[in-house]
Design an enzyme around this catalytic site. Structure first.
Site, mmCIF file in Angstrom:
data_model
loop_
_atom_site.group_PDB
_atom_site.id
_atom_site.type_symbol
_atom_site.label_atom_id
_atom_site.label_comp_id
_atom_site.label_asym_id
_atom_site.label_seq_id
_atom_site.Cartn_x
_atom_site.Cartn_y
_atom_site.Cartn_z
ATOM 1 N N ARG A 22 42.145 49.757 41.152
ATOM 2 C CA ARG A 22 41.070 48.862 40.719
ATOM 3 C C ARG A 22 40.387 49.339 39.431
ATOM 4 O O ARG A 22 39.650 48.594 38.799
ATOM 5 C CB ARG A 22 40.028 48.717 41.847
ATOM 6 C CG ARG A 22 40.542 47.892 43.018
ATOM 7 C CD ARG A 22 39.678 48.032 44.269
ATOM 8 N NE ARG A 22 40.002 49.227 45.040
ATOM 9 C CZ ARG A 22 39.381 49.589 46.164
ATOM 10 N NH1 ARG A 22 38.383 48.863 46.635
ATOM 11 N NH2 ARG A 22 39.743 50.683 46.805
ATOM 12 N N LYS A 29 41.859 57.852 38.532
ATOM 13 C CA LYS A 29 40.460 57.513 38.837
ATOM 14 C C LYS A 29 39.580 58.740 38.977
ATOM 15 O O LYS A 29 38.463 58.788 38.439
ATOM 16 C CB LYS A 29 40.401 56.698 40.138
ATOM 17 C CG LYS A 29 38.968 56.467 40.617
ATOM 18 C CD LYS A 29 38.883 55.439 41.714
ATOM 19 C CE LYS A 29 39.280 55.996 43.059
ATOM 20 N NZ LYS A 29 39.060 55.007 44.131
ATOM 21 N N GLN A 82 50.742 65.096 48.466
ATOM 22 C CA GLN A 82 51.001 64.082 49.492
ATOM 23 C C GLN A 82 52.389 63.473 49.240
ATOM 24 O O GLN A 82 52.779 63.271 48.087
ATOM 25 C CB GLN A 82 49.924 62.983 49.428
ATOM 26 C CG GLN A 82 50.030 61.973 50.568
ATOM 27 C CD GLN A 82 48.873 60.971 50.558
ATOM 28 O OE1 GLN A 82 47.885 61.172 49.862
ATOM 29 N NE2 GLN A 82 49.009 59.902 51.333
ATOM 30 N N THR A 88 44.836 57.476 53.617
ATOM 31 C CA THR A 88 43.931 58.626 53.736
ATOM 32 C C THR A 88 44.292 59.502 54.931
ATOM 33 O O THR A 88 44.097 60.714 54.904
ATOM 34 C CB THR A 88 42.471 58.144 53.869
ATOM 35 O OG1 THR A 88 42.411 57.121 54.888
ATOM 36 C CG2 THR A 88 41.954 57.555 52.564
ATOM 37 N N ALA A 389 18.100 67.552 -3.893
ATOM 38 C CA ALA A 389 18.705 66.329 -3.354
ATOM 39 C C ALA A 389 20.113 66.162 -3.904
ATOM 40 O O ALA A 389 20.376 66.454 -5.059
ATOM 41 C CB ALA A 389 17.854 65.125 -3.745
ATOM 42 N N ASN A 395 34.435 71.791 -0.958
ATOM 43 C CA ASN A 395 35.083 72.905 -0.243
ATOM 44 C C ASN A 395 36.583 72.738 -0.132
ATOM 45 O O ASN A 395 37.267 73.628 0.335
ATOM 46 C CB ASN A 395 34.475 73.052 1.155
ATOM 47 C CG ASN A 395 34.548 71.776 1.969
ATOM 48 O OD1 ASN A 395 34.567 70.675 1.427
ATOM 49 N ND2 ASN A 395 34.584 71.911 3.281
ATOM 50 N N TYR A 396 37.120 71.606 -0.582
ATOM 51 C CA TYR A 396 38.518 71.305 -0.288
ATOM 52 C C TYR A 396 39.216 70.929 -1.580
ATOM 53 O O TYR A 396 38.766 70.044 -2.307
ATOM 54 C CB TYR A 396 38.566 70.135 0.711
ATOM 55 C CG TYR A 396 39.937 69.799 1.221
ATOM 56 C CD1 TYR A 396 40.770 70.794 1.733
ATOM 57 C CD2 TYR A 396 40.394 68.492 1.200
ATOM 58 C CE1 TYR A 396 42.028 70.466 2.208
ATOM 59 C CE2 TYR A 396 41.648 68.169 1.679
ATOM 60 C CZ TYR A 396 42.467 69.162 2.181
ATOM 61 O OH TYR A 396 43.714 68.844 2.659
#
Ligand code: UD1
Ligand code: CA
Length: 490
Positions: A22, A29, A82, A88, A389, A395-396
């Site tokens: 569901r 789940k 199982q 169950t 500002a 950096n690359y």
């Protein structure tokens, strides 16, 4: 190996083998998360609080993913597979096969009933042990019992049997007492009855719930313990219930922190993972998410509109309308509004990361400020630094990331680009608009922009007929008129 602090007569079986159809999900789940933890993790956590000698988790659907998640948090758990027989009842049966000599009590929990707490479970176990019943189950009265198994009582009010919603008659569906899917059983009668249940029902499964009716017809005691707070036993079968369980868990977590001294102005829009830790006099403003292993020290104010993932926030700090992951924010520091702190950001005490600033893998020293419109990545910034500002660490270079090192007390002008790798010495200054490609010695002023030169009359000459040329011409003729009248009077 035996641990004397564990209860040798207690085994916990957690059912986690179902498909969870569901949910309509590729994720099993029981691995869906609420409060920052998978559903099965909540149940494991509660189980551990009871100190059982054995914890078994039954898996089948997506067994590797579920087993990995379980063993990752609880390596002591026994994972049981199982087989193809569904239900169950079969799940508990295969688990008990792993404990052939066990004669104590078996607590059966569902991995999709995540909100049960150790108090309610401890009560269930105590009632079960005191009564000597063969089985004691948790039940609840729900205004909408749709989907749950119903507890059918006999004329004397005792538990007679459980009927699944899909197998129930209309009269049985009208019963509002539901089976929570949480049970304490004595091991021996349980083992015996599990071997005898059939799959003759609407879902062609071995129902654990059938054991209840069988024990009753054998005149063994079965009791139901009604929980007063039905929110403890909500089952998660679809995404509507997932959200509802998440909301209930969050309300519980928030209440716990409120009682511990945290101000939460708007609980409805505040989300706190169960793994986060807060201190007294923290204030959380609306629409704030405190997630994963985030810690917030005393007196800090977070929000509004803020998300912290795995962050450490120091005493008295302020974080406003910001998003941060794996960042350390020092005592009395300020962040935001509108800051984005990526992993590896470390802001020192009293420091500031301001408006429209993005940081990553950078240390910003005590009292240092990056107040406006900046990108700081792979940088090491000392104490008492102010970046103007629009500061950018470049950096690359398309091949590798490089570091920018800025010494104590550096004051950088507006709109600087630091082309890494580069070092700015202690106390140095940089001019507005500088592009810093070479190291700057301590105490130097670095200027990289050529001195300004004004070419008079350029616009009228090169852009005739434009609005700009007309505006320039107006100023020129009024200046010439002024000059002329001054000559007349002079
Ligand atoms: C079950 C109960 C129902 C109860 C409800 C409470 C049964 C037959 N019904 O119904 O009476 O009201 O829980 O929430 O027990 N699982 C396995 N192996 C399986 C099937 C399921 O391990 O073969 C696990 C699931 O992963 C889940 C739990 O058992 O964690 C419950 O299974 P689910 O199919 O959700 O049962 P419900 O229909 O909710
Ligand atoms: Ca269920």
């Amino acid at each position: 190996m035996s641990d004397t602090s564990l209860d040798p007569d207690l085994a916990v079986v957690i059912l986690a083998a179902g498909q969870g159809t569901r949910m309509k999900s590729s994720l099993p789940k029981v691995l869906h998360r609420i409060g920052g933890r998978p559903l099965v993790g909540h149940v494991l956590d509660t189980a551990r609080d009871l100190a059982p000698a054995h914890v078994l988790v039954v898996v089948r659907h997506e067994r590797d993913r579920v087993a990995e998640a379980v063993l990752g948090v609880s390596p002591e758990v026994v994972v049981v597979d199982q087989d193809e027989v569904p239900g169950t009842g079969r799940a508990v049966e295969v688990a008990l096969d792993r404990l052939p000599d066990f004669t104590g009590d078996v607590l059966v929990l569902s991995a999709d009933v995540p909100l049960l707490d150790d108090v309610a479970l401890g009560d269930l176990l105590a009632v079960h042990r005191a009564s000597g019943a063969a089985a004691t189950l948790l039940s609840a009265r729900l205004s909408d019992p749709t989907g749950y198994g119903r507890v059918i009582r006999d004329s004397a009010g005792g538990v007679d049997r459980i009927v699944e919603h899909k197998d129930a008659t209309d009269a049985e569906r009208a019963v509002d007492e539901i089976n929570a899917g949480v049970y304490a059983f004595r091991a021996e009668p349980l083992r015996d009855r599990l071997g005898r249940i059939s799959t003759a029902n609407a879902q062609a499964e071995k129902y654990l719930t059938d054991v209840v009716g069988m024990l009753r017809s054998d005149e063994l005691g079965v009791a139901a313990q009604l929980v007063t707070d039905p929110s403890l036993i909500v089952g998660v079968n679809d995404r509507v219930q997932l959200a509802e369980a998440g909301r209930l868990l969050n309300a519980r977590t928030i209440r716990r922190w409120q009682l511990a001294g945290v101000t939460v102005q708007d609980p409805a829009t505040t989300w706190i993972d169960v793994t986060a830790a807060l201190s007294p006099d923290v204030t959380l403003l609306p629409n704030t998410h405190i997630l994963r292993a985030t810690t917030v020290a005393a007196g800090a104010t977070i929000g509004p509109d803020t998300t912290l993932n795995d962050c450490e926030v120091g005493e008295g700090a302020t974080v406003t309308r910001s998003d941060a992951t794996l960042a350390v924010i020092g005592a009395a520091a300020t962040v935001g509004p509108f800051s984005y702190l990526r992993p590896g950001t470390q802001l020192g005490a009293g420091g500031k990361i301001g408006t429209f600033v993005e940081t990553k893998n950078s240390v910003i020293g005590d009292g240092s400020k990056v107040p406006h419109l900046s990108y700081v990545g792979d940088a090491e910034i000392g104490r008492g630094v102010n970046l103007g500002a629009g500061a950018i660490t470049a950096n690359y270079d398309d091949l590798a990331k490089h570091r920018t090192v800025i010494g104590d007390e550096v004051h950088a002008g507006s709109h600087n680009v630091f082309v890494a790798p580069v070092k700015i010495g202690e106390g140095a200054k940089t001019g507005a608009g500088a592009v810093i490609r070479k190291d700057v010695p301590a105490g130097a002023l670095a200027l990289s922009v050529a001195p300004q030169r004004n070419v008079e009359g350029w616009v009228e000459k090169n852009r005739p007929g434009t609005g700009a040329a007309a505006a320039a011409a107006r100023v020129r003729s009024s200046q010439e008129a002024d000059d002329g009248s001054q000559e007349e009077h002079g």
